[in-house]
Design an enzyme around this catalytic site. Structure first.
Site, PDB file in Angstrom:
ATOM      1  N   ARG A  28       0.871  -1.275   0.108  1.00  0.00           N
ATOM      2  CA  ARG A  28       0.046  -0.151  -0.077  1.00  0.00           C
ATOM      3  C   ARG A  28       1.046   1.411   0.001  1.00  0.00           C
ATOM      4  O   ARG A  28       0.623   2.253  -0.688  1.00  0.00           O
ATOM      5  CB  ARG A  28      -1.046  -0.123   1.182  1.00  0.00           C
ATOM      6  N   TYR A  40     -16.517  18.122 -13.820  1.00  0.00           N
ATOM      7  CA  TYR A  40     -17.056  16.848 -13.930  1.00  0.00           C
ATOM      8  C   TYR A  40     -18.003  16.472 -12.808  1.00  0.00           C
ATOM      9  O   TYR A  40     -17.878  16.905 -11.779  1.00  0.00           O
ATOM     10  CB  TYR A  40     -15.817  15.818 -13.740  1.00  0.00           C
ATOM     11  N   ASP A  56      -8.064  19.967 -13.335  1.00  0.00           N
ATOM     12  CA  ASP A  56      -8.306  18.639 -13.841  1.00  0.00           C
ATOM     13  C   ASP A  56      -7.888  18.417 -15.365  1.00  0.00           C
ATOM     14  O   ASP A  56      -8.778  19.109 -16.072  1.00  0.00           O
ATOM     15  CB  ASP A  56      -9.826  18.370 -13.584  1.00  0.00           C
ATOM     16  N   LYS A  75      -9.061   7.625 -18.774  1.00  0.00           N
ATOM     17  CA  LYS A  75      -9.273   8.187 -19.978  1.00  0.00           C
ATOM     18  C   LYS A  75      -8.273   8.064 -20.942  1.00  0.00           C
ATOM     19  O   LYS A  75      -7.685   7.158 -21.273  1.00  0.00           O
ATOM     20  CB  LYS A  75      -9.912   9.516 -19.687  1.00  0.00           C
TER      21      LYS A  75
END
Ligand SMILES: *Cc1c(COP(=O)(O)O)cnc(C)c1O
Length: 390
Positions: free
Chosen positions: A60, A112, A184, A209
């Site tokens: 992690r 978004y 973003d 994306k």
């Protein structure tokens, strides 16, 4: 006189984007010389003695496949460092752990839908205030900034209306108010736009994306300019734990290698599709920053290399918009974007259903396209037959 090592470092800084995408963080594996970064599918690492390890103690906290991806993304954005996450929203949520009750966020009024939902329906419950404003309007931004504003959140080109915000102007205003400017950069990708060079403090990505680029992985990233902020976010990445698995990191890294060639093809095709749509009698309005008629065209031409692969357009009625979505064959009817295959969707009923009734509501007549890298003639023909029949 610099030594050989320093000379090598200097060369690295001048490598072009295409070269950086293939080499940054991706030296051959020290164990066997593998030229593709291995998928380190392990949760932990054997230690030679208590506390004596080779930089990794638990997956992690760190994983070499993820490290390679983080190094590559930081280099492509021109940032100090990058941190990767299980999704774009996990990256955003982790960033917002920096805020405290009473802090204030200014965000663009067409960000978004998931970003808006996180701020308006999750953070608001923890006492974080926000205003959604038109960031293209300097007066609206100035009026929204408060003493408690910590973040100005920009998305450009925006989703789904492809509005363009002047990053440098907004970053300057944010800094004057003592706030961070976060961009973003999912729609443009660092190949087309490098917000850090324009003054942004943090860049966020949905690597789902364009960075991944093949519609086969979900992921996110935060890129920072400031070492101290990077350390705080790395602490939060490890503390909250929304990290990507090694195979997902591998897939995004593989996608990155072809980002430049894919973006050129996306842009070429989107330009062809936008020109066809602009001339079609059943299309009321086209939103594409590459069209000289687009209100943000000049700013886009200044701050972007090309205009991207996303196009949206309006029909005269919602029924016709839905019918066009039903009739395309090459454009798959699906949410998401940025993959090699072309997608079509109806934002009002699909991706943006969660912002209905909010300041971010989109016109019901709107259709959004993620233009893929197929041949532009085939794509234009597919859309034309769908429009003609609708
Ligand atoms: C998809 C998307 C996100 C969210 O990313 P996920 O990977 O789906 O969590 C954030 N911003 C933009 C602009 C997006 O398109």
């Amino acid at each position: 006189m610099p030594d050989r090592h320093d000379e090598h470092e200097d060369e690295r800084h001048t490598l072009a984007f295409e070269t950086t995408a293939i080499h940054a963080g991706q030296d051959p594996d020290p164990a066997f010389g593998a030229v593709a970064v291995p998928i380190y599918q392990t949760s932990t690492y054997a230690q030679e003695a208590v506390g004596k390890h080779r930089g990794y103690d638990y997956a992690r906290t760190g994983n070499p496949t993820r490290t390679a991806l983080q190094t590559a993304i930081a280099a492509l954005e021109g940032g100090h460092g990058a941190l990767c996450f299980a999704s774009g929203m996990a990256a955003q949520a982790t960033f917002f752990y920096l805020l405290r009750p009473g802090d204030h966020v200014v965000l663009g009024n067409d960000v978004y839908g998931g970003t808006y939902r996180l701020i308006a329906r999750v953070l608001a419950g923890w006492g974080v205030a926000f205003d959604a404003v038109d960031l293209g309007d300097p007066d609206a931004l100035a009026a929204a900034l408060r003493d408690t504003t910590r973040v100005v959140w920009v998305e450009t080109p925006s989703n789904p209306l492809l509005k363009i915000v002047d990053i440098r102007r907004v970053a300057d205003a944010a800094h004057a108010a003592g706030a961070w400017c976060v961009v973003d950069n999912t729609f443009a990708s660092p190949y087309l736009q490098r917000p850090i060079e324009l003054g942004a403090d943090v860049v966020v990505h949905s690597t789902t994306k364009y960075l991944g680029g093949h519609s086969d992985v979900v992921g996110g990233a935060l890129v920072t300019t400031d070492p101290e902020l990077h350390e705080r976010l790395a602490f939060l990445q490890n503390s909250a734990g929304a990290v990507p698995g090694p195979f997902d990191a591998f897939l995004v890294l593989r996608g990155l290698k072809t980002l430049a060639v894919r973006m050129e093809a996306h842009c070429r095709n989107a330009e062809a599709v936008a020109a066809m749509l602009a001339a079609h009698p059943k299309v009321a309005r086209v939103h594409y920053p590459g069209l000289p008629s687009h209100p943000g065209h000049e700013i886009a031409a200044r701050q972007m290399r090309r205009f991207g692969g996303m196009v949206s357009f309006e029909c005269d009625t919602e029924e016709r918009a839905l019918e066009v979505c039903r009739r395309t064959r090459l454009f798959f009817l699906a949410e998401s974007l940025g993959g090699v295959e072309s997608l079509i969707e109806h934002p009002g009923r699909m991706t943006h259903a969660s912002v209905a009734g909010s300041p971010l509501e989109v016109p019901p007549t709107l259709v959004r396209l993620s233009v893929g890298i197929e041949h532009p003639d085939d794509l234009a023909l597919d859309l034309r037959q769908a429009l003609d029949g609708a």
